[in-house]
Scaffold this motif. Structure first.
Motif, mmCIF file in Angstrom:
data_model
loop_
_atom_site.group_PDB
_atom_site.id
_atom_site.type_symbol
_atom_site.label_atom_id
_atom_site.label_comp_id
_atom_site.label_asym_id
_atom_site.label_seq_id
_atom_site.Cartn_x
_atom_site.Cartn_y
_atom_site.Cartn_z
ATOM 1 N N PRO A 1 5.068 -6.659 5.513
ATOM 2 C CA PRO A 1 4.551 -7.567 6.364
ATOM 3 C C PRO A 1 3.374 -6.859 7.040
ATOM 4 O O PRO A 1 2.444 -7.710 6.329
ATOM 5 N N LYS A 2 2.754 -5.131 6.368
ATOM 6 C CA LYS A 2 1.354 -4.841 6.311
ATOM 7 C C LYS A 2 0.763 -5.107 5.340
ATOM 8 O O LYS A 2 -0.733 -5.390 5.449
ATOM 9 N N VAL A 3 1.328 -5.544 3.512
ATOM 10 C CA VAL A 3 0.397 -5.583 3.208
ATOM 11 C C VAL A 3 0.054 -6.920 2.860
ATOM 12 O O VAL A 3 -0.647 -7.773 2.582
ATOM 13 N N LEU A 4 1.043 -7.910 3.289
ATOM 14 C CA LEU A 4 0.627 -10.039 3.231
ATOM 15 C C LEU A 4 -0.395 -9.406 4.514
ATOM 16 O O LEU A 4 -1.497 -10.580 4.294
ATOM 17 N N MET A 5 -0.027 -9.116 5.159
ATOM 18 C CA MET A 5 -1.333 -9.085 6.198
ATOM 19 C C MET A 5 -2.931 -9.104 6.002
ATOM 20 O O MET A 5 -3.727 -10.006 6.718
ATOM 21 N N ASN A 6 -2.730 -7.666 5.094
ATOM 22 C CA ASN A 6 -3.831 -7.447 4.836
ATOM 23 C C ASN A 6 -4.522 -8.522 3.380
ATOM 24 O O ASN A 6 -5.648 -8.724 3.686
ATOM 25 N N ILE A 7 -3.522 -8.856 3.033
ATOM 26 C CA ILE A 7 -4.168 -9.108 1.905
ATOM 27 C C ILE A 7 -4.535 -11.406 2.838
ATOM 28 O O ILE A 7 -5.736 -11.541 1.922
ATOM 29 N N HIS A 8 -3.968 -11.735 3.575
ATOM 30 C CA HIS A 8 -4.492 -12.679 3.603
ATOM 31 C C HIS A 8 -5.900 -12.197 4.509
ATOM 32 O O HIS A 8 -6.846 -13.678 4.823
ATOM 33 N N SER A 9 -5.771 -11.266 5.374
ATOM 34 C CA SER A 9 -7.043 -11.740 5.802
ATOM 35 C C SER A 9 -8.376 -10.751 5.750
ATOM 36 O O SER A 9 -9.300 -10.311 6.142
ATOM 37 N N HIS A 10 -7.877 -10.801 4.683
ATOM 38 C CA HIS A 10 -8.788 -9.720 3.626
ATOM 39 C C HIS A 10 -8.918 -8.462 3.675
ATOM 40 O O HIS A 10 -10.935 -8.142 3.726
ATOM 41 N N GLN A 11 -8.765 -8.014 4.404
ATOM 42 C CA GLN A 11 -8.563 -6.598 5.502
ATOM 43 C C GLN A 11 -8.187 -5.322 4.268
ATOM 44 O O GLN A 11 -7.078 -6.076 4.184
ATOM 45 N N ARG A 12 -8.279 -4.395 4.291
ATOM 46 C CA ARG A 12 -7.773 -3.068 3.845
ATOM 47 C C ARG A 12 -7.674 -2.366 4.900
ATOM 48 O O ARG A 12 -6.790 -0.567 4.333
ATOM 49 N N ASP A 13 -7.453 -1.941 6.364
ATOM 50 C CA ASP A 13 -7.580 -0.476 7.022
ATOM 51 C C ASP A 13 -6.078 -0.944 7.561
ATOM 52 O O ASP A 13 -5.357 -1.760 8.160
ATOM 53 N N ILE A 14 -5.594 0.632 8.452
ATOM 54 C CA ILE A 14 -4.596 0.255 8.667
ATOM 55 C C ILE A 14 -4.854 0.958 10.177
ATOM 56 O O ILE A 14 -5.316 2.646 9.679
ATOM 57 N N SER A 15 -4.652 0.780 11.405
ATOM 58 C CA SER A 15 -4.928 2.052 12.572
ATOM 59 C C SER A 15 -4.529 3.546 11.951
ATOM 60 O O SER A 15 -2.966 3.888 10.977
ATOM 61 N N TYR A 16 -4.770 4.726 12.536
ATOM 62 C CA TYR A 16 -4.037 5.753 12.548
ATOM 63 C C TYR A 16 -2.487 6.097 13.013
ATOM 64 O O TYR A 16 -1.787 6.112 12.811
ATOM 65 N N ALA A 17 -2.637 5.200 14.467
ATOM 66 C CA ALA A 17 -1.641 4.934 14.797
ATOM 67 C C ALA A 17 -0.031 3.810 14.290
ATOM 68 O O ALA A 17 0.923 4.156 14.488
#
Length: 319
Positions: free
Chosen positions: A89-105
């Motif tokens: 799900p995080k991969v899909l979210m990053n690709i869809h939003s054109h972002q690559r970040d993930i918070s420390y938490a």
């Protein structure tokens, strides 16, 4: 989490800010490949969820499958859903939003669930091997030994040990100090990769994490090997060819899943200890976290007549 203003790296000491996020580079940074990657991950994720849910529903809806073997199989399917859901799900979210970040938490939470469900998979595979050992080598005592209470205890103990293992990894990672602009050459957070980007001395943590991996990984592998060293001679002594073929089908499906799981896991974690191309490590990670949970339902259902019949009845009711 607060970090000291300076850390010792392989470069000149530099001022550090509080680390609030990491960058996940994923499989490719090419914008033209992002729709293809999104479709690939989405399709594999949907197939994984649907396949494992069908196995669980088939076991629950069919009273003839309320046996220890299928009880453990349904729990394995549930663990596979959690395992792949910790990353995709995080991969899909990053690709869809054109972002690559993930918070420390978010990175720590992803790490916790990844090791929780990953190690739970490993323990359940060992429990399933022990179940087959009792069924084949001690068939007369099987209903007494593998009673419902023991089966429930085995699953609960597996969950508790997996939770303990995941917390160990989270604690070790939370003690690290990072420089700014940490770019992880993968699509999820993992302990060995985070250790390589830490500014602080990680020699003790590295030794500890591989020691923990050897202990927690060695126990399930030893249990599986011990079980099959007893299972194979017992199958060969079965007089009827029908009994042999049925036993080989069940054990063959389990061995296929074991080889697929531990083979892809070795490809991921051994690549972090040796010189290895970054993209090849990412491909191995896809095989381990996405492809393996997707293939498990097919491996168990293709040659298992009980699961085929249960799935046919379930699909006919749904239609």
């Amino acid at each position: 989490i607060f970090f000291p203003k300076r850390c010792l790296c392989n470069m000149e000491p530099q001022n550090l800010t509080r680390i609030s996020e990491f960058l996940l580079l994923g499989l490719s940074e090419d914008p033209e490949l992002q729709p293809l990657l999104f479709g690939m991950f989405m399709s594999m994720y949907l197939v994984t969820i649907a396949g494992n849910l069908l196995i669980i529903l088939a076991v629950i809806s069919n009273p003839h499958m309320h046996t220890p073997m299928y009880f453990f199989l349904s729990n394995l399917s549930l663990a596979d859903i959690g395992f792949t859901s910790s990353t995709v799900p995080k991969v899909l979210m990053n690709i869809h939003s054109h972002q690559r970040d993930i918070s420390y938490a978010g990175c720590l939470i992803q790490l916790a669930f990844l090791y929780l469900f990953g190690y739970l998979d490993s323990l359940l595979l060992m429990v399933m091997a022990c179940d087959r050992f009792v069924a084949i080598c001690h068939p007369l005592h099987y209903p007494v030994i593998m009673n419902p209470r023991l089966c429930g205890v085995l699953v609960l103990v597996s969950i508790f040990i997996s939770f303990f293992d995941s917390q160990l990894h989270c604690i070790m990672v939370s003690q690290l100090m990072f420089c700014t602009d940490v770019e992880i050459p993968s699509f999820f957070c993992d302990s060995p990769q985070l250790f390589s980007f830490a500014c602080s001395d990680t020699s003790t943590n590295t030794i500890l994490i591989y020691l923990v991996g050897a202990i927690f990984g060695g126990v399930p592998i030893s249990g599986i090997l011990f079980s099959y060293t007893r299972i194979v001679p017992s199958i060969l002594r079965v007089p009827s060819s029908g009994g042999k073929s049925k036993a080989f089908v069940i054990c063959g499906s389990h061995l296929s899943v074991v080889c697929l799981f531990y083979g892809t896991a070795a490809g991921v974690y051994l690549s972090s200890a040796v010189s290895h191309p970054v993209r090849m490590g990412a491909v191995a990670s896809v095989m381990f976290t996405v492809v393996t949970p997707m293939l498990n339902p097919f491996i168990y259902s293709l040659r298992n007549t009980d699961i085929k019949r249960a799935l046919q009845r379930l699909l006919s009711r749904m239609s």
